[in-house]
Design a protein around this motif. Structure first.
Motif, PDB file in Angstrom:
ATOM      1  N   CYS A 119       1.093  -1.268  -0.105  1.00  0.00           N
ATOM      2  CA  CYS A 119       0.019   0.061   0.114  1.00  0.00           C
ATOM      3  C   CYS A 119       0.817   1.270   0.056  1.00  0.00           C
ATOM      4  N   THR A 166      -0.059   4.157   1.271  1.00  0.00           N
ATOM      5  CA  THR A 166      -0.099   4.592   2.719  1.00  0.00           C
ATOM      6  C   THR A 166      -0.850   3.682   3.687  1.00  0.00           C
ATOM      7  N   HIS A 167      -0.659   4.039   5.046  1.00  0.00           N
ATOM      8  CA  HIS A 167      -1.401   2.975   5.963  1.00  0.00           C
ATOM      9  C   HIS A 167      -2.556   3.675   6.353  1.00  0.00           C
ATOM     10  N   CYS A 168      -3.737   3.149   5.921  1.00  0.00           N
ATOM     11  CA  CYS A 168      -4.799   4.068   6.440  1.00  0.00           C
ATOM     12  C   CYS A 168      -4.996   3.512   7.889  1.00  0.00           C
ATOM     13  N   TYR A 226      -7.476   3.073   9.869  1.00  0.00           N
ATOM     14  CA  TYR A 226      -8.534   2.148  10.444  1.00  0.00           C
ATOM     15  C   TYR A 226      -8.139   0.595   9.939  1.00  0.00           C
ATOM     16  N   CYS A 227      -7.027   0.589   8.994  1.00  0.00           N
ATOM     17  CA  CYS A 227      -6.883  -0.904   8.405  1.00  0.00           C
ATOM     18  C   CYS A 227      -6.306  -1.862   9.113  1.00  0.00           C
ATOM     19  N   TYR A 232      -2.696  -3.851   6.530  1.00  0.00           N
ATOM     20  CA  TYR A 232      -1.530  -3.396   5.625  1.00  0.00           C
ATOM     21  C   TYR A 232      -0.540  -4.335   6.080  1.00  0.00           C
ATOM     22  N   GLY A 269      -5.870  -6.929  -2.044  1.00  0.00           N
ATOM     23  CA  GLY A 269      -4.881  -6.405  -1.123  1.00  0.00           C
ATOM     24  C   GLY A 269      -5.195  -5.881  -0.002  1.00  0.00           C
ATOM     25  N   GLY A 270      -4.176  -5.063   0.823  1.00  0.00           N
ATOM     26  CA  GLY A 270      -3.407  -4.022  -0.142  1.00  0.00           C
ATOM     27  C   GLY A 270      -3.774  -3.451  -1.225  1.00  0.00           C
ATOM     28  N   THR A 271      -3.100  -2.946  -2.157  1.00  0.00           N
ATOM     29  CA  THR A 271      -3.518  -2.069  -3.244  1.00  0.00           C
ATOM     30  C   THR A 271      -3.170  -2.594  -4.646  1.00  0.00           C
ATOM     31  N   ARG A 308      -7.678   2.110  -5.240  1.00  0.00           N
ATOM     32  CA  ARG A 308      -8.253   3.179  -4.691  1.00  0.00           C
ATOM     33  C   ARG A 308      -8.039   4.090  -5.778  1.00  0.00           C
ATOM     34  N   ARG A 363      -6.512   8.804   4.152  1.00  0.00           N
ATOM     35  CA  ARG A 363      -6.898   8.779   2.849  1.00  0.00           C
ATOM     36  C   ARG A 363      -6.454  10.145   1.921  1.00  0.00           C
TER      37      ARG A 363
HETATM   38  S1  SF4 Z   1      -5.398  -2.209   2.259  1.00  0.00           S
HETATM   39 FE1  SF4 Z   1      -6.712  -0.407   1.571  1.00  0.00          FE
HETATM   40  S2  SF4 Z   1      -7.495   0.389   3.573  1.00  0.00           S
HETATM   41 FE2  SF4 Z   1      -5.837  -0.975   4.148  1.00  0.00          FE
HETATM   42  S3  SF4 Z   1      -3.838   0.439   4.343  1.00  0.00           S
HETATM   43 FE3  SF4 Z   1      -4.062  -0.441   2.271  1.00  0.00          FE
HETATM   44  S4  SF4 Z   1      -5.111   1.029   0.852  1.00  0.00           S
HETATM   45 FE4  SF4 Z   1      -5.613   1.537   3.082  1.00  0.00          FE
END
Ligand code: SF4
Length: 470
Positions: A88, A90-92, A94-95, A98, A140-142, A175, A212
């Protein structure tokens, strides 16, 4: 019925079992009788998917079990393949998923090389070749962080090595951030027919507080553009219960989704991971507290009402489709326990009664592939009645289940077995029994995971520990 011994129980025996349960089990299985099922049916809300625990395999035997499965043809039923991209940008906040920071260039290329090698290792096996795949999911991930070249070559490798059904649903999750035109077109050219975009909220303040990056306006513009190409199903995720997200903001989020006229939406409850960054920030009061269960219940009810007024098709308790383009095949197969072949570091999947989880450390993942092994780190043998539990969970996810038919198929009198629970749940307003269907009320939908887990656990207590055969 599958020719098994029919399991019956009479109500007297069930009542005895029930009265002998610990108070803790009783509270887990039976709802609170407080006249407010939506807000307070149970003391705690389960957020994860319901299921039964299996037995971990001895690590030494995992390779042998995997090879044996791939040497056979497996069940002739709809299948899915899951490809995990564990990076990812960035590290959101609430997630809980990651794993690794995204590094464009060498590291990204290396990972895609390896996941394609992993695919090639199994491509010619009888299991993979024996039946078409109906859903492929890049999650993912992204996945949308990958370069357009890497997205395209991975998608091409999937098309080359997996026997995809003509109408296979191919989803790329992502995203809006850095999901540039070249990537969007690489996906479309690579056969993607569904994008699942994690929006979570359109409110810029809420988004920024969660880590985000893009503004709500930019997200809207990007979704409008990709949707205007009219090439793929466009599905988004929205989360309710985020810090700073008032009821007004939540209702605006859902209404904005409707205005965008996309193909589908998931309305998810915020899951606060234990010891996660969000829990920590809320504890230290560096962020506003997320919604409590009562507020989440109200947000769920309000989201359902807005979708109802828009007359969208309800595809599951949390998922709606506007057009026939949205089919939600991967989620439906995965939730009902159909075959799902995992690829990539940290991917999970199910085959022939086993759950497999792949190495979530990149160095371990690369090393295992270099050694010519499937990089499985852990495997669980599913319990004997797992097919029944999965089908039950799949039906409950749709907001109803037909216990009589399900029971007949698996050789159990399920309506009798679950009678004490069903009777009490109907009394408190969580379900309605209607022409053989057990239908969830709005409150039942909100507590669906608790209800489904209670059925599975109750079955284990009553039947698996003390079988009564005719
Ligand atoms: S998996 Fe999605 S929600 Fe979780 S940190 Fe990565 S981009 Fe953010």
């Amino acid at each position: 019925m599958k020719g098994r011994t029919k399991h019956k129980m009479n109500i007297g025996t069930l009542n005895r079992h029930t009265s002998e349960m610990t108070p803790q089990d009783q509270r887990r299985f039976f709802a609170n009788e407080n006249g407010d099922p939506l807000h307070a049916a149970f003391d705690k809300k389960s957020a994860v998917h319901p299921g039964a625990r299996g037995w971990p395999l001895d690590p030494e035997s995992i390779g042998e079990v995997w090879s044996k499965i791939l040497a056979g043809e497996g069940k002739k039923e709809k299948r899915a393949a899951y490809f995990h991209i564990p990076f990812c940008e960035t590290h959101c906040l609430y997630c809980g998923f990651y794993l690794n920071p995204f590094k464009a260039g060498e590291e990204e290329n290396r990972y895609v090389d390896y996941i394609i090698r992993e695919l090639e290792m199994v491509a010619e096996t009888p299991f993979i070749k024996s039946h078409p795949f109906h859903a492929v999911y890049l999650g993912g991930g992204t996945p949308s962080a990958l370069s357009h070249e890497n997205l395209f070559r991975l998608l091409k490798a999937i098309q080359k090595h997996l026997p995809l059904a003509n109408d296979c649903e191919i989803t790329v999750e992502g995203r809006v951030y850095h999901f540039s035109d070249d990537k969007v077109f690489a996906c479309i050219e690579g056969g993607v027919n569904r994008f699942s975009i994690g929006v979570q909220s359109f409110d810029t303040h809420v988004r920024r507080k969660m880590g985000r990056i893009e503004t709500g306006e930019k997200v809207v513009k990007r979704l409008e553009y990709i949707n205007s190409l009219d090439q793929t199903a466009m599905v988004i995720d929205l989360i309710y219960g985020l810090p700073y997200q008032t009821m007004e903001i939540w209702e605006k989020d859902v209404t904005k989704y409707i205005e965008l006229r996309l193909d589908g939406v998931d309305l998810y409850q915020l899951n606060i991971f234990k010891k996660g960054r969000l829990e920590e920030a809320a504890r230290k009061k560096t962020i506003a507290p997320p919604a409590d269960i009562r507020m989440q219940a109200d947000m769920f009810a309000s989201g359902v009402e807005i979708m109802k007024r828009a007359r969208y098709r309800r595809l599951s308790i949390s998922h709606w489709g506007r057009t026939t383009r949205e089919r939600n095949i991967y989620n439906t197969l995965a939730l009902s326990g159909k075959v799902c072949v995992p690829f990539g570091s940290s991917a999970g999947g199910w085959l022939d009664g086993y759950f497999f989880f792949q190495d979530n450390r990149l160095d371990g993942y690369y090393r295992r592939i270099d050694e010519g092994d499937k990089p499985i780190a852990m495997s669980m043998k599913q319990p004997e009645n797992n097919d029944l539990f999965k089908e039950l969970a799949g039906q409950m996810e749709l907001g109803r289940c037909h216990l009589k038919e399900l029971g007949e198929h698996y050789g159990f009198e399920l309506e009798e077995i679950f009678f004490p629970l069903l009777e009490q749940w109907e009394k408190v307003g969580l379900i309605k029994i209607n022409e053989g269907w057990t239908e969830l009320t709005l409150a039942g939908e909100f507590w669906q995971v608790n209800l489904c887990q209670a059925l599975i656990d109750y079955f284990a207590v009553v039947i698996e520990l003390q079988p009564v055969n005719n």
